[in-house]
Design a protein around this motif. Structure first.
Motif, PDB file in Angstrom:
ATOM      1  N   ARG A  38       1.006  -1.642   0.214  1.00 57.86           N
ATOM      2  CA  ARG A  38       0.078  -0.038   0.529  1.00 57.86           C
ATOM      3  C   ARG A  38       0.607   1.231   0.249  1.00 57.86           C
ATOM      4  O   ARG A  38       0.299   2.418  -1.125  1.00 57.86           O
ATOM      5  CB  ARG A  38      -0.929   0.034   0.980  1.00 57.86           C
ATOM      6  CG  ARG A  38      -1.977   1.595   1.454  1.00 57.86           C
ATOM      7  CD  ARG A  38      -2.757   1.575   2.220  1.00 57.86           C
ATOM      8  NE  ARG A  38      -1.785   2.141   3.541  1.00 57.86           N
ATOM      9  CZ  ARG A  38      -1.443   3.131   3.769  1.00 57.86           C
ATOM     10  NH1 ARG A  38      -1.606   3.446   3.061  1.00 57.86           N
ATOM     11  NH2 ARG A  38      -0.478   3.140   4.797  1.00 57.86           N
ATOM     12  N   LEU A  39       1.685   0.736   1.098  1.00 56.82           N
ATOM     13  CA  LEU A  39       2.525   2.289   0.521  1.00 56.82           C
ATOM     14  C   LEU A  39       3.781   2.610  -0.673  1.00 56.82           C
ATOM     15  O   LEU A  39       3.794   3.436  -0.576  1.00 56.82           O
ATOM     16  CB  LEU A  39       3.739   2.323   1.959  1.00 56.82           C
ATOM     17  CG  LEU A  39       2.987   2.672   3.359  1.00 56.82           C
ATOM     18  CD1 LEU A  39       4.293   2.387   4.715  1.00 56.82           C
ATOM     19  CD2 LEU A  39       3.003   3.880   3.569  1.00 56.82           C
ATOM     20  N   LEU A  40       3.478   1.319  -0.995  1.00 55.85           N
ATOM     21  CA  LEU A  40       4.475   2.180  -2.749  1.00 55.85           C
ATOM     22  C   LEU A  40       4.201   2.580  -3.304  1.00 55.85           C
ATOM     23  O   LEU A  40       4.379   2.801  -4.267  1.00 55.85           O
ATOM     24  CB  LEU A  40       5.226   0.230  -3.133  1.00 55.85           C
ATOM     25  CG  LEU A  40       5.919   0.043  -3.965  1.00 55.85           C
ATOM     26  CD1 LEU A  40       6.816   0.962  -3.821  1.00 55.85           C
ATOM     27  CD2 LEU A  40       6.332  -1.101  -4.074  1.00 55.85           C
ATOM     28  N   ILE A  41       2.557   2.119  -3.604  1.00 53.71           N
ATOM     29  CA  ILE A  41       1.487   1.860  -4.387  1.00 53.71           C
ATOM     30  C   ILE A  41       1.375   3.318  -4.640  1.00 53.71           C
ATOM     31  O   ILE A  41       1.665   4.291  -5.021  1.00 53.71           O
ATOM     32  CB  ILE A  41       0.613   1.126  -4.871  1.00 53.71           C
ATOM     33  CG1 ILE A  41       0.926   0.064  -5.169  1.00 53.71           C
ATOM     34  CG2 ILE A  41      -0.765   1.630  -5.069  1.00 53.71           C
ATOM     35  CD1 ILE A  41      -0.396  -1.164  -5.273  1.00 53.71           C
ATOM     36  N   LEU A 101       4.763   5.864  -5.546  1.00 54.38           N
ATOM     37  CA  LEU A 101       4.214   5.961  -6.581  1.00 54.38           C
ATOM     38  C   LEU A 101       3.529   7.005  -7.395  1.00 54.38           C
ATOM     39  O   LEU A 101       3.560   7.212  -8.242  1.00 54.38           O
ATOM     40  CB  LEU A 101       4.871   4.651  -7.494  1.00 54.38           C
ATOM     41  CG  LEU A 101       5.257   4.152  -6.805  1.00 54.38           C
ATOM     42  CD1 LEU A 101       5.397   2.318  -7.679  1.00 54.38           C
ATOM     43  CD2 LEU A 101       6.714   4.097  -7.518  1.00 54.38           C
ATOM     44  N   GLY A 102       2.679   7.789  -6.697  1.00 46.63           N
ATOM     45  CA  GLY A 102       1.267   8.557  -7.233  1.00 46.63           C
ATOM     46  C   GLY A 102       0.148   7.855  -7.379  1.00 46.63           C
ATOM     47  O   GLY A 102      -0.118   8.507  -7.777  1.00 46.63           O
ATOM     48  N   GLY A 130     -11.687   8.397  -0.390  1.00 45.26           N
ATOM     49  CA  GLY A 130     -12.019   8.779  -2.309  1.00 45.26           C
ATOM     50  C   GLY A 130     -11.621   6.825  -2.909  1.00 45.26           C
ATOM     51  O   GLY A 130     -11.692   6.083  -1.656  1.00 45.26           O
ATOM     52  N   THR A 131     -10.425   6.782  -3.840  1.00 46.55           N
ATOM     53  CA  THR A 131     -10.041   5.612  -4.370  1.00 46.55           C
ATOM     54  C   THR A 131      -9.106   4.960  -3.184  1.00 46.55           C
ATOM     55  O   THR A 131      -9.018   3.936  -2.624  1.00 46.55           O
ATOM     56  CB  THR A 131      -9.359   5.882  -5.434  1.00 46.55           C
ATOM     57  OG1 THR A 131     -10.524   6.166  -6.505  1.00 46.55           O
ATOM     58  CG2 THR A 131      -8.838   4.225  -5.903  1.00 46.55           C
ATOM     59  N   GLN A 132      -8.342   5.812  -2.622  1.00 44.01           N
ATOM     60  CA  GLN A 132      -7.493   5.915  -1.859  1.00 44.01           C
ATOM     61  C   GLN A 132      -7.387   4.233  -0.552  1.00 44.01           C
ATOM     62  O   GLN A 132      -7.321   3.624  -0.402  1.00 44.01           O
ATOM     63  CB  GLN A 132      -6.713   6.612  -1.680  1.00 44.01           C
ATOM     64  CG  GLN A 132      -5.070   6.714  -0.724  1.00 44.01           C
ATOM     65  CD  GLN A 132      -3.678   7.187  -0.277  1.00 44.01           C
ATOM     66  OE1 GLN A 132      -4.339   8.549  -0.496  1.00 44.01           O
ATOM     67  NE2 GLN A 132      -3.091   7.197  -0.229  1.00 44.01           N
ATOM     68  N   LYS A 133      -8.924   5.044   0.046  1.00 41.92           N
ATOM     69  CA  LYS A 133      -9.338   4.901   1.297  1.00 41.92           C
ATOM     70  C   LYS A 133     -10.294   3.546   0.899  1.00 41.92           C
ATOM     71  O   LYS A 133     -10.581   2.783   1.704  1.00 41.92           O
ATOM     72  CB  LYS A 133     -10.980   5.842   2.115  1.00 41.92           C
ATOM     73  CG  LYS A 133     -11.253   5.163   3.057  1.00 41.92           C
ATOM     74  CD  LYS A 133     -12.163   6.298   4.014  1.00 41.92           C
ATOM     75  CE  LYS A 133     -12.793   6.415   4.732  1.00 41.92           C
ATOM     76  NZ  LYS A 133     -13.073   6.921   5.348  1.00 41.92           N
ATOM     77  N   LYS A 168      -7.579  13.664  -7.301  1.00 41.16           N
ATOM     78  CA  LYS A 168      -6.875  15.158  -7.975  1.00 41.16           C
ATOM     79  C   LYS A 168      -6.431  15.725  -6.654  1.00 41.16           C
ATOM     80  O   LYS A 168      -6.739  15.284  -5.600  1.00 41.16           O
ATOM     81  CB  LYS A 168      -8.735  15.505  -8.208  1.00 41.16           C
ATOM     82  CG  LYS A 168      -8.368  14.709  -9.778  1.00 41.16           C
ATOM     83  CD  LYS A 168     -10.374  15.216 -10.617  1.00 41.16           C
ATOM     84  CE  LYS A 168     -10.150  17.396 -10.366  1.00 41.16           C
ATOM     85  NZ  LYS A 168     -10.603  17.817 -11.628  1.00 41.16           N
ATOM     86  N   THR A 169      -5.919  16.665  -6.605  1.00 46.82           N
ATOM     87  CA  THR A 169      -5.780  17.698  -5.820  1.00 46.82           C
ATOM     88  C   THR A 169      -6.449  18.851  -5.968  1.00 46.82           C
ATOM     89  O   THR A 169      -7.793  19.107  -7.119  1.00 46.82           O
ATOM     90  CB  THR A 169      -4.827  18.417  -6.143  1.00 46.82           C
ATOM     91  OG1 THR A 169      -4.387  19.062  -7.548  1.00 46.82           O
ATOM     92  CG2 THR A 169      -2.970  17.525  -6.156  1.00 46.82           C
TER      93      THR A 169
END
Length: 135
Positions: free
Chosen positions: A76-79, A82-83, A103-106, A88-89
Motif C-alpha cells: 500500500r505504501l509503495l503504490i 509512486l503516486g 475516495g479511491t485510496q480509502k 485530484k488535488t
C-alpha cells in the motif's frame, strides 16, 4: 525547539490525533523494527539453541501477524508513494477536508487490510497444521 517536536520516537505511540494513514504508517515502522529484532533473536537462537528454547510455539503466530501486516502495508505504501490512487488535488477552501485518505485510496486501504487479514489466516492455518494442533 517547539513542544510538539520533543517527543522523538515515543511520539510514534501518541495516536490521539492520527488519521488512518498516519496510524498505518507508524504501525509499518513498528512492525519493521519488530521483524529486525526477531531476525536477530532467531539468528542467535540458531547459533545457540539452548539459549532461546522458547521460539518454537506461539511466537511464530506473532511473527506471521507482523510479517503479513508489514508486507500488505508495504505494498500500500509503495503504490501510494509512486503516486497512484492519490486522486485530484483540490484548493484548500474552508471547510477543509479532514484526513488524507479519501475516495479511491480509502477503498484501496480497506482492500489491503482485508488482504492482510486473509494472508494471516492462511499462514496461521498452515502453521497450526504443521504444529499438529489441528488435524
Amino acid at each position: 525547539m517547539k513542544e510538539e517536536n520533543r517527543g522523538g520516537v515515543f511520539k510514534w505511540f501518541d495516536f490521539r490525533n492520527y488519521s488512518l494513514e498516519r496510524f498505518l504508517y507508524t504501525m509499518h515502522r513498528i512492525s519493521g523494527i519488530g521483524l529486525v529484532i526477531w531476525i536477530v533473536i532467531h539468528t542467535i537462537q540458531n547459533a545457540f539453541p539452548r539459549l532461546f528454547p522458547f521460539m518454537y510455539g506461539w511466537e511464530y503466530t506473532i511473527l506471521l501477524l507482523i510479517l503479513s501486516f508489514h508486507a500488505a502495508n508495504g505494498v500500500r505504501l509503495l503504490i501510494t508513494e509512486l503516486g497512484f490512487l492519490l486522486g485530484k488535488t483540490y484548493r484548500p477552501v474552508y471547510p477543509y477536508k479532514m484526513g488524507v485518505i479519501y475516495g479511491t485510496q480509502k477503498k484501496f486501504t480497506v482492500v489491503i487490510l482485508l488482504i492482510f487479514f486473509i494472508i494471516f489466516l492462511v499462514m496461521f492455518y498452515y502453521l497450526m497444521l504443521n504444529m499438529r494442533v489441528i488435524t
